[in-house]
Design an enzyme around this catalytic site. Sequence first.
Site: not given
Length: 192
Positions: A14, A87-88, A90, A145, A171
Amino acid sequence: MAQMYFYYSAMNAGKSTTLLQSSFNYRERGMTPVIFTAAIDDRFGVGKVSSRIGLQEEAELFGAQDDLYQKLQDMSANTKIDCVLIDECQFLTKEQVYQLTEIVDKMHIPVLCYGLRTDFRGELFEGSRYLLSWADKLVELKTICHCGRKANMVIRMDETGRAIADGDQVVIGGNDRYVSVCRKHYKEALGK
């Protein structure tokens, strides 16, 4: 006092939903947030942050060569910016994370970053490494998980649904390509 936050997790916790909620909260109070997202990730359209539950908002793009401090300087010449949402995150470079610290320290604008901590090999992304090192606040967003334990790892799958351990770090993909699992099931999937 402005601070830099790093909200991190495995996939499907989220992160984008939380970012969009923060943006909504700022706008609801008459404030101006600026949202950035990685140009490399166009799964939901170029210049959009989208959550899996259907929320969406326009965003500025950043690529590896962009100077985020200069972009914010230019944007703030025309309008008051109350918060920066990434956002994103990384996909940020070390230099861009440093630029975000400058936005906080020199421009006094809070920066909230949302992204993955580690890749499908269990290794840190460059942006995540420096956010973990330099952010004022670290917040783990949790997902689970299939066994019910906390998912803190991500498995990349090939076209047949088999877990793979090699390949490029980046990817782009979603649930068709990645699944969040606990460490135990990560090891089992990769035969470790």
